[in-house]
Motif scaffolding. Structure first.
Motif, PDB file in Angstrom:
ATOM      1  N   ALA A 136       0.885  -1.050  -0.135  1.00 40.11           N
ATOM      2  CA  ALA A 136      -0.204   0.195   0.122  1.00 40.11           C
ATOM      3  C   ALA A 136       1.128   1.325   0.421  1.00 40.11           C
ATOM      4  O   ALA A 136       1.179   1.469   0.779  1.00 40.11           O
ATOM      5  CB  ALA A 136      -1.045   0.121   0.991  1.00 40.11           C
ATOM      6  N   CYS A 137       0.883   1.625  -1.615  1.00 35.08           N
ATOM      7  CA  CYS A 137       1.527   3.194  -1.341  1.00 35.08           C
ATOM      8  C   CYS A 137       1.318   4.117  -2.156  1.00 35.08           C
ATOM      9  O   CYS A 137       1.889   5.574  -1.795  1.00 35.08           O
ATOM     10  CB  CYS A 137       2.920   2.867  -2.193  1.00 35.08           C
ATOM     11  N   VAL A 139      -0.334   6.857  -0.104  1.00 34.69           N
ATOM     12  CA  VAL A 139      -0.918   6.787   1.236  1.00 34.69           C
ATOM     13  C   VAL A 139      -1.381   8.114   1.436  1.00 34.69           C
ATOM     14  O   VAL A 139      -1.326   8.568   2.834  1.00 34.69           O
ATOM     15  CB  VAL A 139       0.509   7.071   2.086  1.00 34.69           C
ATOM     16  N   ILE A 145      -5.721   2.505   1.124  1.00 34.86           N
ATOM     17  CA  ILE A 145      -5.144   1.547   2.286  1.00 34.86           C
ATOM     18  C   ILE A 145      -6.021   0.659   3.016  1.00 34.86           C
ATOM     19  O   ILE A 145      -5.684  -0.878   2.366  1.00 34.86           O
ATOM     20  CB  ILE A 145      -4.039   1.825   3.775  1.00 34.86           C
ATOM     21  N   GLN A 149      -6.183  -3.411   2.140  1.00 39.68           N
ATOM     22  CA  GLN A 149      -6.370  -4.544   2.396  1.00 39.68           C
ATOM     23  C   GLN A 149      -7.405  -5.586   2.095  1.00 39.68           C
ATOM     24  O   GLN A 149      -7.661  -6.572   2.841  1.00 39.68           O
ATOM     25  CB  GLN A 149      -6.752  -3.865   3.969  1.00 39.68           C
ATOM     26  N   GLU A 161       1.933  -3.165   4.670  1.00 43.98           N
ATOM     27  CA  GLU A 161       1.645  -1.308   4.768  1.00 43.98           C
ATOM     28  C   GLU A 161       2.056  -0.997   5.890  1.00 43.98           C
ATOM     29  O   GLU A 161       2.132  -1.043   7.370  1.00 43.98           O
ATOM     30  CB  GLU A 161      -0.049  -1.101   4.973  1.00 43.98           C
TER      31      GLU A 161
END
Ligand code: GDP
Length: 295
Positions: A136-137, A139, A145, A149, A161
């Protein structure tokens, strides 16, 4: 349905051609005018459409094609072959390193389908016996994120993450973790924007420098036609992408993006998104796509 209008127009043009028996040069030229118009209406890049019909005409006129027993069918066969070539010829393979994990950077504008396709790709790789890791970039939006997930869990693929930290650091940490835990694919989901801007490109360039991805896959929405091709051109100029994931081919997309992106950028479509479910991803086969368009 995707390509419906293009398919209808092409088959009308070819029906006329096939009904003729022997063909004259003018018959071929008239058919190619129709083909060019159909391509332009499908939002195919102007230059691409022009060069395409020129190539088909050159192959058809003055060769054995005109003398054959079924010249109309021969012309359709040439169109089929040239459509396949236009989309890259054969299936494009992934650049798999000889050692260490294959790092794949997924980039693109917001809403193109990045997060969904990171998970789809993860699932596809897992089904083939690999051990992918999603990263997960994106941000800037906590929801992004969370979304990764959720789809990661649905796909049965772990998600790395570090919350809303630094995407460069996160991607480096993720690659290290993949090496430690034996993940053979690292799929990095990055932030998108509504439009291309320098900040986005700089961040992607920095991630690229930090982790040296084996694949930089641009996710583009096929429904946006020529705009998708322009986006691909810009991303390629800045990042030197290795391929494209063309999404939403299950919609009523006209075909412009699928048919122009390889010719304009030189980079192949590697995967196609064909629905909202996590299994709705296909390895892109230019020949199958050409057959689908020709009906
Ligand atoms: P991102 O902003 O680029 O990460 O885009 P998302 O992955 O969040 O996708 C945006 C929307 O497009 C979501 O509602 C997805 O369900 C939808 N979507 C993504 N890929 C496809 C596809 O291949 N077909 C269809 N019909 N919808 C898709």
């Amino acid at each position: 349905m995707a390509f419906e209008s293009l398919s209808d127009k092409l088959s009308a043009a070819f029906k006329r051609l096939k009904s003729k028996g022997k063909l004259t040069e003018d018959d071929v030229k008239a058919a190619m005018r129709e083909v060019r118009l159909a391509l332009l209406e499908a939002d195919v890049n102007y230059k691409v459409a022009k060069e395409f019909t020129k190539k088909v005409s050159e192959r058809a006129i003055g060769s054995e094609v005109m003398e054959s027993l079924t010249p109309g069918q021969m012309v359709v066969k040439i169109v089929d072959e040239e459509l396949t070539n236009l989309m890259g010829g054969g299936e494009a393979r992934l650049n798999i390193p000889s050692s260490g994990p294959c790092v794949m950077l997924l980039c693109g504008l917001q809403g193109a389908g990045k997060t969904t396709h990171a998970a789809k790709l993860g699932r596809l790789l897992k089904k083939k016996g690999h051990r992918p890791l999603l990263v997960a970039c994106d941000v800037y939006r906590p929801a992004a994120i969370k979304q990764l997930q959720i789809v990661g869990q649905q796909a049965g693929v772990p998600v790395f993450e570090e919350g809303q930290g630094d995407p460069i650091r996160i991607s480096k940490d993720a690659v290290r973790r993949a090496k430690d835990y034996g993940n053979d694919f690292v799929l990095i989901d990055t932030a998108g924007r509504l439009q291309i801007d320098d900040k986005l490109m700089d961040e992607l360039k920095n991630i690229k420098e930090a982790v040296h991805p084996n694949e930089i896959l641009l996710v583009v929405d096929s429904m946006t036609g020529q705009e998708a091709v322009n986006v691909a051109k810009s991303f390629d100029e800045k990042l030197d992408i290795t391929g494209v994931i063309l999404t939403k081919l299950d919609g009523d997309t006209r075909g412009g993006a699928a048919l122009s992106v390889k010719a304009v950028t030189g980079k192949p479509i590697k995967f196609a998104g064909v629905g909202e479910k996590l299994d709705d991803i296909e390895v892109f086969h230019p020949d199958r796509m050409a057959s689908r368009i020709l009906g």
